[in-house]
Design a protein around this motif. Structure first.
Motif, PDB file in Angstrom:
ATOM      1  N   MET A   1      16.842 -12.643  43.171  1.00  9.04           N
ATOM      2  CA  MET A   1      16.130 -12.683  41.899  1.00  9.04           C
ATOM      3  C   MET A   1      15.330 -13.979  41.816  1.00  9.04           C
ATOM      4  N   GLU A 105      17.645 -18.627  33.595  1.00  8.70           N
ATOM      5  CA  GLU A 105      18.580 -19.133  34.596  1.00  8.70           C
ATOM      6  C   GLU A 105      20.031 -18.914  34.167  1.00  8.70           C
ATOM      7  N   HIS A 108      20.756 -15.420  35.274  1.00  9.87           N
ATOM      8  CA  HIS A 108      20.821 -15.378  36.732  1.00  9.87           C
ATOM      9  C   HIS A 108      22.154 -15.937  37.238  1.00  9.87           C
ATOM     10  N   TRP A 110      25.133 -16.145  35.721  1.00  7.39           N
ATOM     11  CA  TRP A 110      26.306 -15.318  35.427  1.00  7.39           C
ATOM     12  C   TRP A 110      26.240 -13.970  36.134  1.00  7.39           C
ATOM     13  N   SER A 111      25.043 -13.424  36.282  1.00 11.43           N
ATOM     14  CA  SER A 111      24.930 -12.113  36.919  1.00 11.43           C
ATOM     15  C   SER A 111      25.122 -12.189  38.423  1.00 11.43           C
ATOM     16  N   SER A 112      24.852 -13.340  39.020  1.00 14.27           N
ATOM     17  CA  SER A 112      24.970 -13.466  40.475  1.00 14.27           C
ATOM     18  C   SER A 112      26.332 -13.987  40.918  1.00 14.27           C
ATOM     19  N   PHE A 113      27.176 -14.398  39.949  1.00 14.31           N
ATOM     20  CA  PHE A 113      28.499 -14.918  40.325  1.00 14.31           C
ATOM     21  C   PHE A 113      29.429 -13.769  40.708  1.00 14.31           C
ATOM     22  N   GLU A 114      30.167 -13.985  41.771  1.00 16.58           N
ATOM     23  CA  GLU A 114      31.126 -12.981  42.236  1.00 16.58           C
ATOM     24  C   GLU A 114      32.295 -13.700  42.905  1.00 16.58           C
ATOM     25  N   GLU A 119      33.225  -9.557  39.015  1.00 17.24           N
ATOM     26  CA  GLU A 119      31.991 -10.085  38.448  1.00 17.24           C
ATOM     27  C   GLU A 119      32.114 -10.199  36.931  1.00 17.24           C
TER      28      GLU A 119
END
Length: 358
Positions: A1, A105, A108, A110-114, A119
């Protein structure tokens, strides 16, 4: 992203076959009045950064906080590290409420954390989290004032959210990156700080020192420790620490600059109102104008070598403050050209080009 921000002037100037020096860059919302850095001692360049140099105590006083924060490489560094830190503290991923319009940001990060296949679930809100979101989300994030909408959230509303998180064991994160000109809205308090509150501050905006990459996180000790462990040592350079300590302690410069920003903000709004018959909102450091064909208007301004911020929703343009009288004149000339184009196309009953994009 890939997230587009303001700036990138060298790239954009090249795209138009021009030199960066020909442009007026109003795209970042950073104050054009840069704190005078002065001569930085050679020893500051020669030595590794040290955390007992007085920066954090200076930040505590400047922000009128209950305790010292941790310094990070701009609030951006904290934004990226917080999902991991809070996950470790809670022992799990959960649900976070984010503003639908705001600094992307956050979304981005929080959505990309894994972690271990788990998630965070994201729920969006418009102006303010719903009662159900406040009740059920583990984390509520509010940008105050919001960038780019300029919306201010009252302290009373924020304290209601915080009270809920204190009862439920969650967190309220308040991003106050643009709060320096309105310190009365801050959730920082010299007498107390809730363990369930995390406040992010950025010095780049008000002090005009975005390139220094310095920000602060005010949170309970365990969150600060988790962030420090994630970010590692020397996140802020020695020269940046030296400059920012001086800036945070220079009350005379702060007072003079705050007045100058307030005066120029009023001048900008008057100019925009005279040229653009559109709804606007913002803070003292930027004004966001909501307009039809915002993307094409952004392009037309670029052709006049005026760089603004086309908002992510493509429905508004954000203007920062010019610095010099020559820059004010450049902006006024560009707005005159834009105004004429809008009037002409309105009379012709058609839209501006739908294919313009920068």
């Amino acid at each position: 992203m890939t997230i587009k921000h303001g700036g990138n002037l060298i790239e954009i100037a090249a795209r138009y076959g021009t030199e960066p020096t020909e442009w007026l860059d109003l795209s970042t919302g950073v104050s054009p009045f840069t704190y005078p850095v002065g001569d930085i001692p050679t020893s500051v360049w020669n030595r590794l950064p040290e955390t007992n140099d007085g920066l954090e105590p200076a930040a505590k006083v400047y922000y009128d906080a209950a305790f010292e924060p941790i310094a990070v490489s701009g609030s951006q560094a904290a934004i990226m590290a917080l999902p991991g830190g809070i996950t470790l503290e809670l022992g799990r991923c959960g649900t976070i409420a984010l503003p639908r319009v705001g600094y992307k940001e956050h979304q981005h990060a929080w959505s990309s954390f894994e972690q271990d296949g788990n998630e965070w679930e994201i729920e969006f809100y418009d102006d303010f989290p719903t009662a159900q979101q406040i009740e059920t989300c583990d984390v509520i994030l509010i940008i105050n004032p919001n960038n780019p909408s300029g919306k201010f959230t009252e302290q009373e509303q924020l304290h209601k959210v915080l009270s809920n998180k204190e009862q439920k064991g969650g967190y309220l994160i308040v991003d106050e990156a643009f709060a320096d000109c309105t310190p009365e809205i801050s959730m920082l308090n010299p007498y107390k700080h809730s363990d369930n509150l995390i406040v992010l501050r950025s010095v780049g905006k008000f002090f005009g020192l975005a390139g220094a990459r310095v920000g602060f996180v005010f949170a309970k000790s365990v969150i600060k420790s988790l962030l420090e462990e994630t970010l590692g040592p020397w996140t802020v350079t020695g020269p940046a620490r030296w400059v920012m300590k001086n800036a945070l302690q220079d009350m005379k410069w702060q007072e003079a600059t705050a007045k100058r920003i307030a005066d120029d903000s009023e001048r900008l709004n008057q100019l925009l109102d005279s040229k653009l018959d559109c709804k606007r909102a913002g803070t003292q450091l930027f004004t966001t104008v909501y307009m039809p064909d915002a993307q094409a208007c952004h392009e037309l301004l670029c052709r006049q070598q005026v760089l603004t911020r086309l908002c992510d929703e493509k429905n508004a343009i954000r203007f920062g403050l010019p610095e010099t009288e020559a820059q004010w004149q450049q902006l006024e000339c560009a707005l005159n050209s834009l105004h004429k184009s809008l009037v002409r196309h309105s009379c012709e009953g058609r839209n501006l080009s739908k294919n313009s994009e920068v």
